[in-house]
Design a protein around this motif. Structure first.
Motif, mmCIF file in Angstrom:
data_model
loop_
_atom_site.group_PDB
_atom_site.id
_atom_site.type_symbol
_atom_site.label_atom_id
_atom_site.label_comp_id
_atom_site.label_asym_id
_atom_site.label_seq_id
_atom_site.Cartn_x
_atom_site.Cartn_y
_atom_site.Cartn_z
ATOM 1 N N LYS A 101 0.829 -1.207 0.000
ATOM 2 C CA LYS A 101 0.000 0.000 0.000
ATOM 3 C C LYS A 101 0.863 1.256 0.000
ATOM 4 O O LYS A 101 0.520 2.253 -0.623
ATOM 5 N N GLY A 128 1.885 2.187 -3.363
ATOM 6 C CA GLY A 128 0.823 2.667 -4.230
ATOM 7 C C GLY A 128 0.058 1.615 -4.996
ATOM 8 O O GLY A 128 -0.675 1.945 -5.928
ATOM 9 N N GLN A 129 0.186 0.358 -4.644
ATOM 10 C CA GLN A 129 -0.590 -0.680 -5.324
ATOM 11 C C GLN A 129 -2.051 -0.560 -4.916
ATOM 12 O O GLN A 129 -2.361 -0.433 -3.736
ATOM 13 N N LYS A 130 -2.948 -0.608 -5.912
ATOM 14 C CA LYS A 130 -4.372 -0.456 -5.611
ATOM 15 C C LYS A 130 -4.971 -1.740 -5.067
ATOM 16 O O LYS A 130 -5.716 -1.713 -4.103
ATOM 17 N N CYS A 131 -4.708 -2.839 -5.731
ATOM 18 C CA CYS A 131 -5.261 -4.111 -5.252
ATOM 19 C C CYS A 131 -4.149 -5.158 -5.196
ATOM 20 O O CYS A 131 -3.629 -5.584 -6.202
ATOM 21 N N CYS A 180 -4.888 -8.974 -6.606
ATOM 22 C CA CYS A 180 -5.356 -9.098 -7.983
ATOM 23 C C CYS A 180 -4.411 -9.996 -8.770
ATOM 24 O O CYS A 180 -3.203 -9.740 -8.802
ATOM 25 N N CYS A 215 -3.459 -5.640 -11.496
ATOM 26 C CA CYS A 215 -4.100 -4.415 -11.970
ATOM 27 C C CYS A 215 -3.256 -3.734 -13.032
ATOM 28 O O CYS A 215 -3.182 -2.511 -13.090
ATOM 29 N N CYS A 231 -10.654 -4.562 -8.072
ATOM 30 C CA CYS A 231 -10.521 -3.124 -8.256
ATOM 31 C C CYS A 231 -11.474 -2.578 -9.294
ATOM 32 O O CYS A 231 -11.527 -1.370 -9.507
ATOM 33 N N THR A 259 -11.433 -2.665 -12.542
ATOM 34 C CA THR A 259 -10.888 -2.266 -13.822
ATOM 35 C C THR A 259 -10.968 -3.419 -14.795
ATOM 36 O O THR A 259 -11.211 -4.556 -14.421
#
Length: 61
Positions: free
Chosen positions: A25, A28-31, A34, A38, A55, A57
């Protein structure tokens, strides 16, 4: 004695998982979980894409 060792091992596993999540986190990883990471593709038609479950997307199949 066995109970203390088992508890120590579980605490270490949970701490390692928490550290991994915190570091991901912070980078900066969103998920994190996944399977596609992502890393969404930008080309191609929408029919060839499926939404990412974590996420939202679209990822190439």
């Amino acid at each position: 004695m066995i109970d203390l060792i088992l508890i120590a091992v579980l605490v270490m596993i949970i701490a390692a998982a928490g550290g991994y999540i915190y570091k991901a986190k912070k980078n900066g990883q969103k998920c994190i979980g996944c399977p596609a990471g992502c890393s969404c593709g930008t080309g191609g038609s929408e029919k060839k894409r499926s939404p990412c479950g974590c996420c939202g997307t679209a990822h190439k199949k």
